[in-house]
Design an enzyme around this catalytic site. Sequence first.
Site, short mmCIF file in Angstrom:
data_model
loop_
_atom_site.label_atom_id
_atom_site.label_comp_id
_atom_site.label_asym_id
_atom_site.label_seq_id
_atom_site.Cartn_x
_atom_site.Cartn_y
_atom_site.Cartn_z
CB CYS A 105 -1.02 0.17 1.18
SG CYS A 105 -2.02 1.54 1.35
CB CYS A 108 -1.73 4.37 4.73
SG CYS A 108 -3.08 3.76 3.81
CB SER A 109 -0.64 0.11 6.52
OG SER A 109 -1.57 0.87 7.30
CB CYS A 110 -4.95 -0.65 2.42
SG CYS A 110 -5.39 1.19 2.54
FE FE Z 1 -3.75 2.07 2.73
#
Ligand code: FE
Length: 197
Positions: A105, A108-110
């Site tokens: 991602c 961010c961190s999906c």
């Molecule tokens: Fe994300």
Amino acid sequence: MSGDHGELPVAARVRQLEDQVIAAGLTTDAELDEILAGRYRTGSPANGARLVARAWADAGFRDRLLADGNAAAAELGFGASGGGGYGYRLKAVQNTAQRHNVIVCTLCSCYPTSLLGPSPSWYKSFAYRSRTVREPRAVLAEFGLELPAETEILVWDSSAETRYLVVPARPADSAGLAEDALASLVTRDGMIGTAAF
Ligand code: FE
């Protein structure tokens, strides 16, 4: 509830909404925490591993998983109850000898937490997020995954709307194993694409 994307205006809006919902007596901070904690309790790479093992064992299921991840996951009881689904599109991508998939991602961190468990800190790191897109082969080599030069690498950039699950290639020496035994071979990193399986 924390925003999936780290954009500050969104996070601020979420916080504001949360405060209003709590102020209106519709829920409590503790209740919201409980919902999130529940997510982390039930989210585990063992869930994703069950999907992968079923896909390895059953070509019909594999085809359904690749065609519609949400529907296939619901067949095994994931995402269909308690919250009305994932709230995102689950896209499964399959590794073959010709093609290796890896997820990232960049924003961010999906990541599909319910199927992979909490994301590792390296997945959220700036280095992984920025370098995986630019030089995936080098990044994978640093994870110990040296892919043949002729294997194409596809990088899938997750978002709040679409999240990916890598279906690793079935290990060559796994013939005849039952589904439970197959599932025990599958790792979180294999389903991110930073390990072979
Ligand atoms: Fe994300």
